[in-house]
Scaffold this motif. Sequence first.
Motif, PDB file in Angstrom:
ATOM      1  N   PHE A  38      35.743  47.305  37.520  1.00 21.91           N
ATOM      2  CA  PHE A  38      35.633  48.157  38.701  1.00 21.91           C
ATOM      3  C   PHE A  38      36.148  47.455  39.956  1.00 21.91           C
ATOM      4  CE2 PHE A  38      31.617  45.937  39.327  1.00 21.91           C
ATOM      5  CZ  PHE A  38      31.473  45.898  40.711  1.00 21.91           C
ATOM      6  N   ILE A  39      36.075  46.138  40.004  1.00 18.46           N
ATOM      7  CA  ILE A  39      36.621  45.391  41.147  1.00 18.46           C
ATOM      8  C   ILE A  39      38.143  45.543  41.174  1.00 18.46           C
ATOM      9  CG2 ILE A  39      36.974  43.073  42.108  1.00 18.46           C
ATOM     10  CD1 ILE A  39      34.180  43.996  42.674  1.00 18.46           C
ATOM     11  N   TYR A  40      38.766  45.410  40.007  1.00 14.28           N
ATOM     12  CA  TYR A  40      40.218  45.613  39.907  1.00 14.28           C
ATOM     13  C   TYR A  40      40.586  47.030  40.353  1.00 14.28           C
ATOM     14  CZ  TYR A  40      44.569  46.958  37.590  1.00 14.28           C
ATOM     15  OH  TYR A  40      45.810  47.475  37.318  1.00 14.28           O
ATOM     16  N   GLU A  41      39.847  48.010  39.881  1.00 12.42           N
ATOM     17  CA  GLU A  41      40.141  49.401  40.229  1.00 12.42           C
ATOM     18  C   GLU A  41      39.963  49.655  41.717  1.00 12.42           C
ATOM     19  OE1 GLU A  41      37.557  51.485  37.537  1.00 12.42           O
ATOM     20  OE2 GLU A  41      38.846  51.054  35.806  1.00 12.42           O
ATOM     21  N   GLU A  42      38.913  49.087  42.300  1.00 12.17           N
ATOM     22  CA  GLU A  42      38.707  49.238  43.743  1.00 12.17           C
ATOM     23  C   GLU A  42      39.815  48.550  44.530  1.00 12.17           C
ATOM     24  OE1 GLU A  42      34.750  47.911  44.720  1.00 12.17           O
ATOM     25  OE2 GLU A  42      33.830  49.706  43.845  1.00 12.17           O
ATOM     26  N   LEU A  43      40.246  47.377  44.070  1.00 13.22           N
ATOM     27  CA  LEU A  43      41.348  46.675  44.735  1.00 13.22           C
ATOM     28  C   LEU A  43      42.596  47.549  44.762  1.00 13.22           C
ATOM     29  CD1 LEU A  43      42.754  44.114  45.920  1.00 13.22           C
ATOM     30  CD2 LEU A  43      43.250  43.482  43.546  1.00 13.22           C
ATOM     31  N   MET A  44      42.908  48.139  43.615  1.00 17.04           N
ATOM     32  CA  MET A  44      44.140  48.919  43.515  1.00 17.04           C
ATOM     33  C   MET A  44      44.110  50.183  44.372  1.00 17.04           C
ATOM     34  SD  MET A  44      46.025  47.012  41.747  1.00 17.04           S
ATOM     35  CE  MET A  44      47.432  47.985  41.210  1.00 17.04           C
ATOM     36  N   SER A  45      42.928  50.665  44.736  1.00 15.14           N
ATOM     37  CA  SER A  45      42.842  51.867  45.570  1.00 15.14           C
ATOM     38  C   SER A  45      42.407  51.558  47.003  1.00 15.14           C
ATOM     39  CB  SER A  45      41.893  52.884  44.935  1.00 15.14           C
ATOM     40  OG  SER A  45      40.586  52.355  44.864  1.00 15.14           O
ATOM     41  N   ALA A  46      42.248  50.288  47.334  1.00 11.94           N
ATOM     42  CA  ALA A  46      41.792  49.912  48.672  1.00 11.94           C
ATOM     43  C   ALA A  46      42.855  50.206  49.729  1.00 11.94           C
ATOM     44  CB  ALA A  46      41.435  48.428  48.704  1.00 11.94           C
ATOM     45  N   PRO A  47      42.430  50.686  50.906  1.00 13.24           N
ATOM     46  CA  PRO A  47      43.390  50.919  51.999  1.00 13.24           C
ATOM     47  C   PRO A  47      44.087  49.627  52.430  1.00 13.24           C
ATOM     48  CG  PRO A  47      41.215  51.809  52.563  1.00 13.24           C
ATOM     49  CD  PRO A  47      41.082  51.073  51.260  1.00 13.24           C
ATOM     50  N   SER A  48      43.350  48.510  52.380  1.00 13.80           N
ATOM     51  CA  SER A  48      43.933  47.200  52.686  1.00 13.80           C
ATOM     52  C   SER A  48      43.571  46.246  51.552  1.00 13.80           C
ATOM     53  CB  SER A  48      43.394  46.650  54.008  1.00 13.80           C
ATOM     54  OG  SER A  48      43.790  45.294  54.156  1.00 13.80           O
ATOM     55  N   MET A  49      44.547  45.945  50.713  1.00  9.29           N
ATOM     56  CA  MET A  49      44.299  45.050  49.579  1.00  9.29           C
ATOM     57  C   MET A  49      43.931  43.649  50.056  1.00  9.29           C
ATOM     58  SD  MET A  49      47.158  46.096  46.809  1.00  9.29           S
ATOM     59  CE  MET A  49      46.808  47.398  45.657  1.00  9.29           C
ATOM     60  N   GLY A  50      44.546  43.193  51.125  1.00 14.86           N
ATOM     61  CA  GLY A  50      44.244  41.867  51.655  1.00 14.86           C
ATOM     62  C   GLY A  50      42.804  41.761  52.115  1.00 14.86           C
ATOM     63  N   SER A  51      42.322  42.774  52.825  1.00 18.70           N
ATOM     64  CA  SER A  51      40.930  42.778  53.291  1.00 18.70           C
ATOM     65  C   SER A  51      39.975  42.871  52.120  1.00 18.70           C
ATOM     66  CB  SER A  51      40.681  43.953  54.237  1.00 18.70           C
ATOM     67  OG  SER A  51      41.404  43.779  55.427  1.00 18.70           O
ATOM     68  N   TYR A  52      40.293  43.707  51.143  1.00 17.65           N
ATOM     69  CA  TYR A  52      39.436  43.842  49.969  1.00 17.65           C
ATOM     70  C   TYR A  52      39.354  42.507  49.223  1.00 17.65           C
ATOM     71  CZ  TYR A  52      37.115  45.659  45.878  1.00 17.65           C
ATOM     72  OH  TYR A  52      36.191  45.860  44.886  1.00 17.65           O
ATOM     73  N   HIS A  53      40.484  41.852  49.058  1.00 18.84           N
ATOM     74  CA  HIS A  53      40.506  40.545  48.402  1.00 18.84           C
ATOM     75  C   HIS A  53      39.590  39.572  49.140  1.00 18.84           C
ATOM     76  CE1 HIS A  53      42.076  36.388  48.274  1.00 18.84           C
ATOM     77  NE2 HIS A  53      41.978  36.610  46.978  1.00 18.84           N
ATOM     78  N   HIS A  54      39.715  39.537  50.447  1.00 21.01           N
ATOM     79  CA  HIS A  54      38.924  38.602  51.245  1.00 21.01           C
ATOM     80  C   HIS A  54      37.429  38.889  51.125  1.00 21.01           C
ATOM     81  CE1 HIS A  54      38.212  35.692  54.390  1.00 21.01           C
ATOM     82  NE2 HIS A  54      37.437  36.572  55.001  1.00 21.01           N
ATOM     83  N   GLN A  55      37.052  40.159  51.117  1.00 18.04           N
ATOM     84  CA  GLN A  55      35.640  40.545  51.103  1.00 18.04           C
ATOM     85  C   GLN A  55      35.006  40.491  49.714  1.00 18.04           C
ATOM     86  OE1 GLN A  55      35.634  44.452  52.842  1.00 18.04           O
ATOM     87  NE2 GLN A  55      36.187  43.697  54.874  1.00 18.04           N
ATOM     88  N   LYS A  56      35.742  40.829  48.675  1.00 16.98           N
ATOM     89  CA  LYS A  56      35.131  41.026  47.356  1.00 16.98           C
ATOM     90  C   LYS A  56      35.598  40.085  46.242  1.00 16.98           C
ATOM     91  CE  LYS A  56      32.981  44.908  48.522  1.00 16.98           C
ATOM     92  NZ  LYS A  56      31.633  45.330  48.259  1.00 16.98           N
ATOM     93  N   ILE A  57      36.782  39.504  46.375  1.00 15.49           N
ATOM     94  CA  ILE A  57      37.365  38.783  45.234  1.00 15.49           C
ATOM     95  C   ILE A  57      37.365  37.267  45.419  1.00 15.49           C
ATOM     96  CG2 ILE A  57      39.474  38.495  43.858  1.00 15.49           C
ATOM     97  CD1 ILE A  57      40.043  41.481  44.454  1.00 15.49           C
ATOM     98  N   LYS A  58      37.472  36.793  46.635  1.00 13.47           N
ATOM     99  CA  LYS A  58      37.557  35.345  46.871  1.00 13.47           C
ATOM    100  C   LYS A  58      36.360  34.567  46.346  1.00 13.47           C
ATOM    101  CE  LYS A  58      39.427  33.529  50.474  1.00 13.47           C
ATOM    102  NZ  LYS A  58      39.780  33.168  51.856  1.00 13.47           N
ATOM    103  N   LYS A  59      35.234  35.230  46.125  1.00 18.72           N
ATOM    104  CA  LYS A  59      34.022  34.545  45.655  1.00 18.72           C
ATOM    105  C   LYS A  59      34.079  34.161  44.180  1.00 18.72           C
ATOM    106  CE  LYS A  59      31.525  38.783  44.595  1.00 18.72           C
ATOM    107  NZ  LYS A  59      30.341  39.580  44.856  1.00 18.72           N
ATOM    108  N   TYR A  60      34.994  34.793  43.424  1.00 17.03           N
ATOM    109  CA  TYR A  60      35.087  34.508  41.987  1.00 17.03           C
ATOM    110  C   TYR A  60      35.805  33.183  41.751  1.00 17.03           C
ATOM    111  CZ  TYR A  60      33.577  39.272  41.075  1.00 17.03           C
ATOM    112  OH  TYR A  60      32.849  40.425  41.017  1.00 17.03           O
ATOM    113  N   PRO A  61      35.412  32.469  40.667  1.00 20.12           N
ATOM    114  CA  PRO A  61      36.144  31.241  40.312  1.00 20.12           C
ATOM    115  C   PRO A  61      37.610  31.584  40.043  1.00 20.12           C
ATOM    116  CG  PRO A  61      34.215  31.557  38.886  1.00 20.12           C
ATOM    117  CD  PRO A  61      34.367  32.798  39.710  1.00 20.12           C
ATOM    118  N   PHE A  62      38.490  30.647  40.355  1.00 18.48           N
ATOM    119  CA  PHE A  62      39.921  30.905  40.165  1.00 18.48           C
ATOM    120  C   PHE A  62      40.650  29.647  39.758  1.00 18.48           C
ATOM    121  CE2 PHE A  62      39.619  29.485  44.526  1.00 18.48           C
ATOM    122  CZ  PHE A  62      40.716  28.659  44.671  1.00 18.48           C
TER     123      PHE A  62
END
Length: 66
Positions: A38-62
Amino acid sequence: MLPVSSTNLVAVGYDSSAQELTIEFNSGVYTYTGVPQFIYEELMSAPSMGSYHHQKIKKYPFRRGY
């Protein structure tokens, strides 16, 4: 990997069986682990992918690729 229309993101890919989200940025490629679909799906439909990445995805190990 799917090309995306974003200022900072170039392409996005998701492996649902491994729960890995791969994002190609202008500065390199990062693969985030343990990311629910669902995080991937939300990213793909986010108005700003960069903002979504910063708020929701950066916390995951990479790991960083090139």
